[in-house]
Design a protein around this motif. Structure first.
Motif, mmCIF file in Angstrom:
data_model
loop_
_atom_site.group_PDB
_atom_site.id
_atom_site.type_symbol
_atom_site.label_atom_id
_atom_site.label_comp_id
_atom_site.label_asym_id
_atom_site.label_seq_id
_atom_site.Cartn_x
_atom_site.Cartn_y
_atom_site.Cartn_z
ATOM 1 N N HIS A 14 0.852 -1.180 0.000
ATOM 2 C CA HIS A 14 0.000 0.000 0.000
ATOM 3 C C HIS A 14 0.888 1.230 0.000
ATOM 4 C CE1 HIS A 14 -0.157 1.512 4.412
ATOM 5 N NE2 HIS A 14 0.899 0.742 4.297
ATOM 6 N N THR A 17 -1.764 8.262 0.700
ATOM 7 C CA THR A 17 -1.959 9.489 -0.065
ATOM 8 C C THR A 17 -1.816 10.692 0.856
ATOM 9 O OG1 THR A 17 -4.342 9.339 0.337
ATOM 10 C CG2 THR A 17 -3.531 8.421 -1.727
ATOM 11 N N ASP A 18 -1.383 11.789 0.291
ATOM 12 C CA ASP A 18 -1.264 13.054 1.027
ATOM 13 C C ASP A 18 -0.468 12.906 2.316
ATOM 14 O OD1 ASP A 18 -2.885 14.332 -0.928
ATOM 15 O OD2 ASP A 18 -4.663 13.529 0.086
ATOM 16 N N TYR A 19 0.609 12.162 2.259
ATOM 17 C CA TYR A 19 1.464 11.923 3.416
ATOM 18 C C TYR A 19 2.875 12.370 3.072
ATOM 19 C CZ TYR A 19 3.670 9.480 7.318
ATOM 20 O OH TYR A 19 4.382 9.180 8.446
ATOM 21 N N GLU A 24 4.550 7.477 1.971
ATOM 22 C CA GLU A 24 3.891 7.941 0.744
ATOM 23 C C GLU A 24 4.336 7.086 -0.441
ATOM 24 O OE1 GLU A 24 5.109 11.912 -0.620
ATOM 25 O OE2 GLU A 24 7.060 11.557 0.312
ATOM 26 N N VAL A 75 -5.316 -0.246 -2.594
ATOM 27 C CA VAL A 75 -5.294 1.084 -3.180
ATOM 28 C C VAL A 75 -6.517 1.876 -2.754
ATOM 29 C CG1 VAL A 75 -5.276 2.372 -5.356
ATOM 30 C CG2 VAL A 75 -4.071 0.196 -5.196
ATOM 31 N N GLU A 76 -6.296 3.086 -2.292
ATOM 32 C CA GLU A 76 -7.404 3.990 -1.993
ATOM 33 C C GLU A 76 -8.053 4.411 -3.308
ATOM 34 O OE1 GLU A 76 -8.211 8.409 -0.062
ATOM 35 O OE2 GLU A 76 -6.198 7.554 0.005
ATOM 36 N N SER A 79 -6.926 7.346 -5.813
ATOM 37 C CA SER A 79 -5.584 7.825 -5.467
ATOM 38 C C SER A 79 -4.581 7.665 -6.603
ATOM 39 C CB SER A 79 -5.071 7.117 -4.213
ATOM 40 O OG SER A 79 -4.898 5.733 -4.465
ATOM 41 N N LEU A 80 -4.901 6.851 -7.575
ATOM 42 C CA LEU A 80 -4.041 6.649 -8.736
ATOM 43 C C LEU A 80 -4.767 7.110 -9.995
ATOM 44 C CD1 LEU A 80 -2.668 3.046 -8.009
ATOM 45 C CD2 LEU A 80 -1.444 5.205 -7.718
ATOM 46 N N ARG A 101 -8.604 5.815 2.949
ATOM 47 C CA ARG A 101 -7.148 5.881 2.996
ATOM 48 C C ARG A 101 -6.635 4.599 3.653
ATOM 49 N NH1 ARG A 101 -3.521 10.171 6.224
ATOM 50 N NH2 ARG A 101 -1.749 10.312 4.801
#
Length: 139
Positions: A14, A17-19, A24, A75-76, A79-80, A101
């Protein structure tokens, strides 16, 4: 209060996201899931008499849930880029897309809710990313 505990594990990748940090980037874990169920009373009849539930049913339910994620790329959703997802699928990567997330906290809630939907009196689910660090969910 009476209770049972069982655990299972799975290997999966995994990323967050936004990390801003190492997580990340795509990475994997041997995730360990520990589930607890509780009831005030033991069952009074049938095969499960004097039990919280049949231990085998509980154990098999958790293992079936973790097996769904074993060797997957979790996968969130969203997010891709769609092109990235298409490319991964074309290369036969196995994606497990979730609407949250991909944190340990959210995976703990995911397993809790899935066991609850199967009728188990869940009290707590822990999800370990490493041998010493876990998140948990309870109501």
């Amino acid at each position: 209060m009476y209770g049972l505990k069982t655990e299972s594990s799975f290997d999966a990748a995994h990323f967050l996201t936004d990390y801003d940090g190492k997580c990340e980037n795509l990475h994997g874990h041997r995730w360990r899931v520990v589930a607890y169920i509780e009831q005030d009373r033991l069952q009074s009849d049938g095969q499960a008499k004097d039990m919280v539930v049949d231990f085998g049913d509980f154990k098999h339910a958790l293992r079936a849930l973790t097996e769904e994620l074993d060797h997957m790329f979790i996968v969130e959703e969203g997010s891709l880029a769609p092109e990235t997802v298409a490319c991964l699928e074309r290369e036969t990567f196995k994606l497990f897309v979730v609407p949250f997330r991909t944190t340990s906290e959210n995976l703990a809630r995911y397993f809790y809710e899935r066991l609850e939907k199967r009728g188990f009196p869940v009290s707590l689910v822990e999800v370990y990313e490493t041998p010493l660090n876990c998140a948990y969910y309870s109501k």
